[in-house]
Structure formats: C-alpha cells, structure tokens
Design a protein around this motif. Structure first.
Motif, PDB file in Angstrom:
ATOM      1  N   MET A 184     -32.306   3.015   7.628  1.00  0.00           N
ATOM      2  CA  MET A 184     -32.408   4.419   7.975  1.00  0.00           C
ATOM      3  C   MET A 184     -33.826   4.693   8.463  1.00  0.00           C
ATOM      4  O   MET A 184     -34.791   4.476   7.733  1.00  0.00           O
ATOM      5  CB  MET A 184     -32.080   5.252   6.731  1.00  0.00           C
ATOM      6  CG  MET A 184     -31.595   6.629   7.032  1.00  0.00           C
ATOM      7  SD  MET A 184     -31.023   7.525   5.555  1.00  0.00           S
ATOM      8  CE  MET A 184     -29.569   6.629   5.106  1.00  0.00           C
ATOM      9  N   ALA A 185     -33.974   5.156   9.684  1.00  0.00           N
ATOM     10  CA  ALA A 185     -35.294   5.383  10.263  1.00  0.00           C
ATOM     11  C   ALA A 185     -35.986   6.598   9.655  1.00  0.00           C
ATOM     12  O   ALA A 185     -37.189   6.599   9.458  1.00  0.00           O
ATOM     13  CB  ALA A 185     -35.179   5.537  11.774  1.00  0.00           C
ATOM     14  N   ALA A 186     -35.232   7.658   9.387  1.00  0.00           N
ATOM     15  CA  ALA A 186     -35.806   8.865   8.813  1.00  0.00           C
ATOM     16  C   ALA A 186     -35.980   8.659   7.314  1.00  0.00           C
ATOM     17  O   ALA A 186     -35.027   8.394   6.605  1.00  0.00           O
ATOM     18  CB  ALA A 186     -34.902  10.059   9.094  1.00  0.00           C
ATOM     19  N   THR A 187     -37.220   8.770   6.842  1.00  0.00           N
ATOM     20  CA  THR A 187     -37.464   8.578   5.412  1.00  0.00           C
ATOM     21  C   THR A 187     -38.033   9.819   4.735  1.00  0.00           C
ATOM     22  O   THR A 187     -37.931   9.944   3.527  1.00  0.00           O
ATOM     23  CB  THR A 187     -38.412   7.400   5.168  1.00  0.00           C
ATOM     24  OG1 THR A 187     -39.638   7.644   5.855  1.00  0.00           O
ATOM     25  CG2 THR A 187     -37.795   6.094   5.653  1.00  0.00           C
ATOM     26  N   ARG A 188     -38.622  10.718   5.486  1.00  0.00           N
ATOM     27  CA  ARG A 188     -39.205  11.950   4.933  1.00  0.00           C
ATOM     28  C   ARG A 188     -38.383  13.130   5.452  1.00  0.00           C
ATOM     29  O   ARG A 188     -38.502  13.503   6.615  1.00  0.00           O
ATOM     30  CB  ARG A 188     -40.671  12.067   5.326  1.00  0.00           C
ATOM     31  CG  ARG A 188     -41.520  10.917   4.755  1.00  0.00           C
ATOM     32  CD  ARG A 188     -42.975  10.994   5.184  1.00  0.00           C
ATOM     33  NE  ARG A 188     -43.586  12.285   4.917  1.00  0.00           N
ATOM     34  CZ  ARG A 188     -44.107  12.660   3.736  1.00  0.00           C
ATOM     35  NH1 ARG A 188     -44.091  11.842   2.710  1.00  0.00           N
ATOM     36  NH2 ARG A 188     -44.649  13.854   3.597  1.00  0.00           N
ATOM     37  N   ILE A 189     -37.575  13.704   4.564  1.00  0.00           N
ATOM     38  CA  ILE A 189     -36.592  14.699   4.969  1.00  0.00           C
ATOM     39  C   ILE A 189     -36.951  16.078   4.420  1.00  0.00           C
ATOM     40  O   ILE A 189     -37.093  16.252   3.198  1.00  0.00           O
ATOM     41  CB  ILE A 189     -35.178  14.312   4.490  1.00  0.00           C
ATOM     42  CG1 ILE A 189     -34.811  12.887   4.933  1.00  0.00           C
ATOM     43  CG2 ILE A 189     -34.147  15.340   4.960  1.00  0.00           C
ATOM     44  CD1 ILE A 189     -34.773  12.675   6.427  1.00  0.00           C
ATOM     45  N   LEU A 190     -37.079  17.042   5.295  1.00  0.00           N
ATOM     46  CA  LEU A 190     -37.289  18.429   4.904  1.00  0.00           C
ATOM     47  C   LEU A 190     -35.946  19.027   4.516  1.00  0.00           C
ATOM     48  O   LEU A 190     -34.986  18.959   5.285  1.00  0.00           O
ATOM     49  CB  LEU A 190     -37.895  19.229   6.060  1.00  0.00           C
ATOM     50  CG  LEU A 190     -38.002  20.747   5.852  1.00  0.00           C
ATOM     51  CD1 LEU A 190     -38.946  21.079   4.692  1.00  0.00           C
ATOM     52  CD2 LEU A 190     -38.460  21.418   7.146  1.00  0.00           C
TER      53      LEU A 190
END
Length: 114
Positions: free
Chosen positions: A1-7
């Motif tokens: 998963m490329a997105a690791t910091r999710i708002l």
C-alpha cells in the motif's frame, strides 16, 4: 500500500475511532481525526498526508473545501458516507465512495486504490 499516512475527517466520534483503529491495525499512520472543516484544512496545510478518508458532511458542513484542498495538493481521497453520490459535492460526484456501514476491508480497499 503506497499511502501510509491517512487523514481521517469524521465528525462522529465512535465512527472516527473505528476508522482510526482499522487503519492503525493495518499499520497505517492516522492523521487526525479532524471533526470539522477548519481542523481538516489545518491538517492538510501542516501535515504530511498520503491520502484521506472524508465524511461527506461534517456537523452539517459540506466538505467541498476539504476535497478541493486535497485535490490542489494531489492527495488522493475517498468519501465515507451513509448517503448516496447525490450528497457528495457536485465537483466530486465520481469520486471514490465507501458506503456506511463499512468494513475494515472496504476502507483498506479504498486506500489501496490511492
């Protein structure tokens, strides 16, 4: 998963807690949760964010400005809503939508498409 910091942008405390727990258990970093438009915009301007999950309505406030700010920074996002597409901001009718009630698999699948 490329997105690791999710708002996480969600005004319902227990739903925000549920989303955050699912993401953290998957090894992701949760930014927020932001419960209103102002807090979401502040996070977008000050945090490193790879993606976002947005409630379609924050205490009656439309989230169009939040979606606009994310788009301007090329940050991918998905709406999380119990309403249909017709309740999304007009410019984002084709955006990714996770329906409430959701499962952890639903949320993680949306993030995997970022």
């Amino acid at each position: 998963m490329a997105a690791t910091r999710i708002l996480v942008v969600e005004d319902e405390f227990f739903i925000a807690l549920d989303i955050s727990s699912i993401l953290e258990q998957a090894g992701l970093v949760v930014i927020g949760p932001a419960a209103n438009v102002a807090d979401a915009l502040e996070a977008i301007g000050s945090e490193e964010i790879d993606g976002a999950l947005l409630d379609a309505h924050l205490a009656g406030e439309p989230v169009g400005r939040v979606a606009d700010a994310l788009k301007a920074r090329a940050i991918p996002f998905a709406f999380v809503s119990g309403y249909g597409r017709e309740q999304l901001p007009a410019a984002y009718q084709d955006a990714q939508l996770v329906k409430k009630p959701f499962t952890g698999r639903d949320l993680l699948a949306a993030i995997a498409r970022f």
